[in-house]
Design an enzyme around this catalytic site. Sequence first.
Site, PDB file in Angstrom:
ATOM      1  N   SER D  55       0.669  -1.333   0.105  1.00  0.00           N
ATOM      2  CA  SER D  55      -0.133  -0.093   0.197  1.00  0.00           C
ATOM      3  C   SER D  55       0.861   1.284  -0.111  1.00  0.00           C
ATOM      4  O   SER D  55       0.429   2.378  -0.689  1.00  0.00           O
ATOM      5  CB  SER D  55      -1.064   0.035   1.087  1.00  0.00           C
ATOM      6  N   HIS D  80      -7.833  -1.308 -16.515  1.00  0.00           N
ATOM      7  CA  HIS D  80      -7.404  -1.141 -15.133  1.00  0.00           C
ATOM      8  C   HIS D  80      -8.065   0.304 -14.572  1.00  0.00           C
ATOM      9  O   HIS D  80      -7.582   1.215 -14.800  1.00  0.00           O
ATOM     10  CB  HIS D  80      -5.982  -0.915 -15.566  1.00  0.00           C
ATOM     11  N   GLN D  87      -8.565  10.425 -22.836  1.00  0.00           N
ATOM     12  CA  GLN D  87      -8.293   9.996 -24.099  1.00  0.00           C
ATOM     13  C   GLN D  87      -8.955  10.804 -25.266  1.00  0.00           C
ATOM     14  O   GLN D  87      -9.867  11.293 -25.155  1.00  0.00           O
ATOM     15  CB  GLN D  87      -9.024   8.275 -24.411  1.00  0.00           C
ATOM     16  N   SER D  89     -10.665  11.900 -28.306  1.00  0.00           N
ATOM     17  CA  SER D  89     -12.159  11.510 -28.749  1.00  0.00           C
ATOM     18  C   SER D  89     -12.193  11.177 -30.229  1.00  0.00           C
ATOM     19  O   SER D  89     -11.990  11.990 -30.720  1.00  0.00           O
ATOM     20  CB  SER D  89     -13.151  12.457 -28.331  1.00  0.00           C
ATOM     21  N   ARG D 141     -17.344   7.116 -37.603  1.00  0.00           N
ATOM     22  CA  ARG D 141     -16.086   6.365 -36.963  1.00  0.00           C
ATOM     23  C   ARG D 141     -16.423   5.002 -37.094  1.00  0.00           C
ATOM     24  O   ARG D 141     -15.603   4.284 -36.750  1.00  0.00           O
ATOM     25  CB  ARG D 141     -15.956   6.936 -35.750  1.00  0.00           C
ATOM     26  N   ASN D 157      -0.577   4.849  -9.916  1.00  0.00           N
ATOM     27  CA  ASN D 157       0.408   5.033  -8.991  1.00  0.00           C
ATOM     28  C   ASN D 157       1.134   3.683  -9.029  1.00  0.00           C
ATOM     29  O   ASN D 157       1.045   2.824  -9.787  1.00  0.00           O
ATOM     30  CB  ASN D 157      -0.327   4.971  -7.566  1.00  0.00           C
ATOM     31  N   ARG D 159       1.880   1.283  -7.135  1.00  0.00           N
ATOM     32  CA  ARG D 159       1.320  -0.015  -6.785  1.00  0.00           C
ATOM     33  C   ARG D 159       0.503  -0.862  -7.996  1.00  0.00           C
ATOM     34  O   ARG D 159       0.575  -1.561  -8.171  1.00  0.00           O
ATOM     35  CB  ARG D 159       0.227   0.109  -5.404  1.00  0.00           C
ATOM     36  N   ARG D 168       0.322  -7.554 -18.029  1.00  0.00           N
ATOM     37  CA  ARG D 168       0.505  -6.973 -19.248  1.00  0.00           C
ATOM     38  C   ARG D 168       1.813  -7.400 -19.628  1.00  0.00           C
ATOM     39  O   ARG D 168       1.886  -7.359 -20.992  1.00  0.00           O
ATOM     40  CB  ARG D 168       0.274  -5.723 -19.498  1.00  0.00           C
TER      41      ARG D 168
END
Lengths: 222, 222, 222, 222
Positions: D55, D80, D87, D89, D141, D157, D159, D168
């Site tokens: 932690s 995740h 992101q 668009s 699109r 972060n 962790r 991955r």
Amino acid sequence: MHVGLISYTPDPEGVIAAAARISVSNVSALDLKEKQTPERVAGLLKYLLSAGHLSPFEHASFTFAIDGISRVTSHQLVRHRLASYTQQSQRYVSFKKLDFVTPNTIAAKPDWLAKYNEAVQNAHRLYCEMLDAGIPAEDARYILPNAAETRLVMTMNARELMNAAGLRLCLRAQWEIIQLFDYVKREVEKVAPLIAEQLQAKCYRLGYCDERESCGLFPTRQ
Amino acid sequence: MHVGLISYTPDPEGVIAAAARISVSNVSALDLKEKQTPERVAGLLKYLLSAGHLSPFEHASFTFAIDGISRVTSHQLVRHRLASYTQQSQRYVSFKKLDFVTPNTIAAKPDWLAKYNEAVQNAHRLYCEMLDAGIPAEDARYILPNAAETRLVMTMNARELMNAAGLRLCLRAQWEIIQLFDYVKREVEKVAPLIAEQLQAKCYRLGYCDERESCGLFPTRQ
Amino acid sequence: MHVGLISYTPDPEGVIAAAARISVSNVSALDLKEKQTPERVAGLLKYLLSAGHLSPFEHASFTFAIDGISRVTSHQLVRHRLASYTQQSQRYVSFKKLDFVTPNTIAAKPDWLAKYNEAVQNAHRLYCEMLDAGIPAEDARYILPNAAETRLVMTMNARELMNAAGLRLCLRAQWEIIQLFDYVKREVEKVAPLIAEQLQAKCYRLGYCDERESCGLFPTRQ
Amino acid sequence: MHVGLISYTPDPEGVIAAAARISVSNVSALDLKEKQTPERVAGLLKYLLSAGHLSPFEHASFTFAIDGISRVTSHQLVRHRLASYTQQSQRYVSFKKLDFVTPNTIAAKPDWLAKYNEAVQNAHRLYCEMLDAGIPAEDARYILPNAAETRLVMTMNARELMNAAGLRLCLRAQWEIIQLFDYVKREVEKVAPLIAEQLQAKCYRLGYCDERESCGLFPTRQ
């Protein structure tokens, strides 16, 4: 109570602005961050806030050392789940000296204050005696009062800081956690004034009070 | 301490299995759920666990009424952030009678037990006097001990139950939260035995102890 | 597109009400849940909503089978992080037949519709040829269009359903995800009408539009 | 594909170490951070990792500009949930020129590569024609391939970086997201080598492979 900033995302407002712009741009956020002026950053943050587009504010984080709050307040604080905490343990730390918090409503009345101090000291004396008798600290601490001070490190991003401050700077929150978020706000002010400005009771953002009764600052919705 | 299941996702194991199968199927999860036998569900859950594919276990939730734990333990419990809690407030509830928890290390020694009980009663007496004198409950409670009992409602999905139990059924956890998760496990057993089986100290899943020292159940990694 | 409820917390509104009452009560939530009438539940939920006390709504969860949405929409949907998803994999499932979504703006114009259908079929034909030539499905799928349909299982609690619907039933959201949340709302209506009522664009709760331009339903804040 | 670090918690490893020490100390984390040597920080991080005390690693965050990944990979990445994303668009950005990703299994075979390129260009041509005909970008699109490139800003972060990389960088993940996390690791290496070292397939931490079949690096648990 003492609150100090241990670390934070450098140029937090610039990072938020660059991230926000990626959603409508076709160049890298690395370039977007390079080529922005403080004015443009300020304008963009203002727009994001007014339009309720708060997710880019997650890209800036702040890590605080929080010392000398009661376990009353640390128990309230850790209910904010979108944050990270590391707290001083009453299992692994023994408290030969007990620092504790006294509410003003008690401190203001000398008679009650004397009784309160005495009761805290009695509890702490028994705690120490139990430790000496070999009772583990994790068990002896059951007798310690809620008033006992604790320390922790808290990391929160700017979006959650705005949300938590919205709830905890409301006058319906308890005085100790209001004070805590006042200090948090002061620390953020030093490095991210535009974000600090947004650390305020939720009614400022809503434009009305959504509690049962208003403190007078904003009317309730009806 | 009392733990009771208030509600839960019906057929929790069937829901998990149907969800898991959607990732490799081209029919609706509604159909997948219809057409599965208990044997197939059991086999699939076993596979998911062995392969570390734990995300489908999030689709089944359990809601518990937890009564009579100390504030020591509620403070530990709410640190599990992937869960929902509603806790009895010491701000809005006044405690004319104080229920409290006594650790066994104290209860086992009559002398210490007498002192402990007396200290709790003294703190509670001052609390009641302060209430009578008009000090708000939210402030008077600063004198209440960590041992004071609380109640809460907790909702956790099966994946997080496995994670939390992994940490809290480890013998390095404190006795009161171990007991709490033992009761949680017992409740889950009644309605989802395959999930309940997985509510166990983390070393069972890892195959080794990752703490500094092992309790003896599994060796450390070296 | 098809949305069906696979499972949900039984008596979701009663669970929320019982949980909410524990914060101001000194009896177990098990008892609180036993002894409440539908009227009392309805009154309490109304109060919680008006006072912005939304956390008890986390204790009721809903699990949906969602079939026949495009990857455009699944990519938007999974951005809601306070939920659980298990999605059909384009790595592990091969699509001999390609189901796909057609926007109305294209479907309404026969010429464009013909070109669109042809382009989708061409892409799918190449996909199948690549599979036959031994190219892995996970790579062949790079040529599949955004329009390709997917399936998933989604679990969301009532609080997050209200938040997500607030954003996705806003007319600024894209038509396909608006439709998805319309279906979600319809499913919730069957089992939790008071919660379903709250699945609406965020402006209904705010009392104003916080987007740059209003659709006309509510004025912007100025 | 390009991955660049936009910002990060300065002295990330020192922050983690200071936070970790607060749990067993009775001085402020501000002081703990002041008075630690690189050796002590390194030793403490090693201990935390070996003991599974992850932690404190949440207190250090990293913000990346990620450019030129396919929508295949961005859809995987945003699963995740303990991270923040903004992101580019496809609703608000029109792509006059389409950058796209080509898997090696296709690029290595000239015949298939030619067909693939042609199919992508055909889809993009129809997309541009539909835009010219007034069909909104958000609908046009639907014909764009999964291969289309996107950009995003991601904050994670330490962790969660370890957790995500664990999944991955496993050879069972798809090549494009493996490559992405290889680049992420390289960026972290520049500023936090001890953390970067931990960005590795989960089997390194477990000591065995928990997938159905091992790639050979570590044996499965049996």
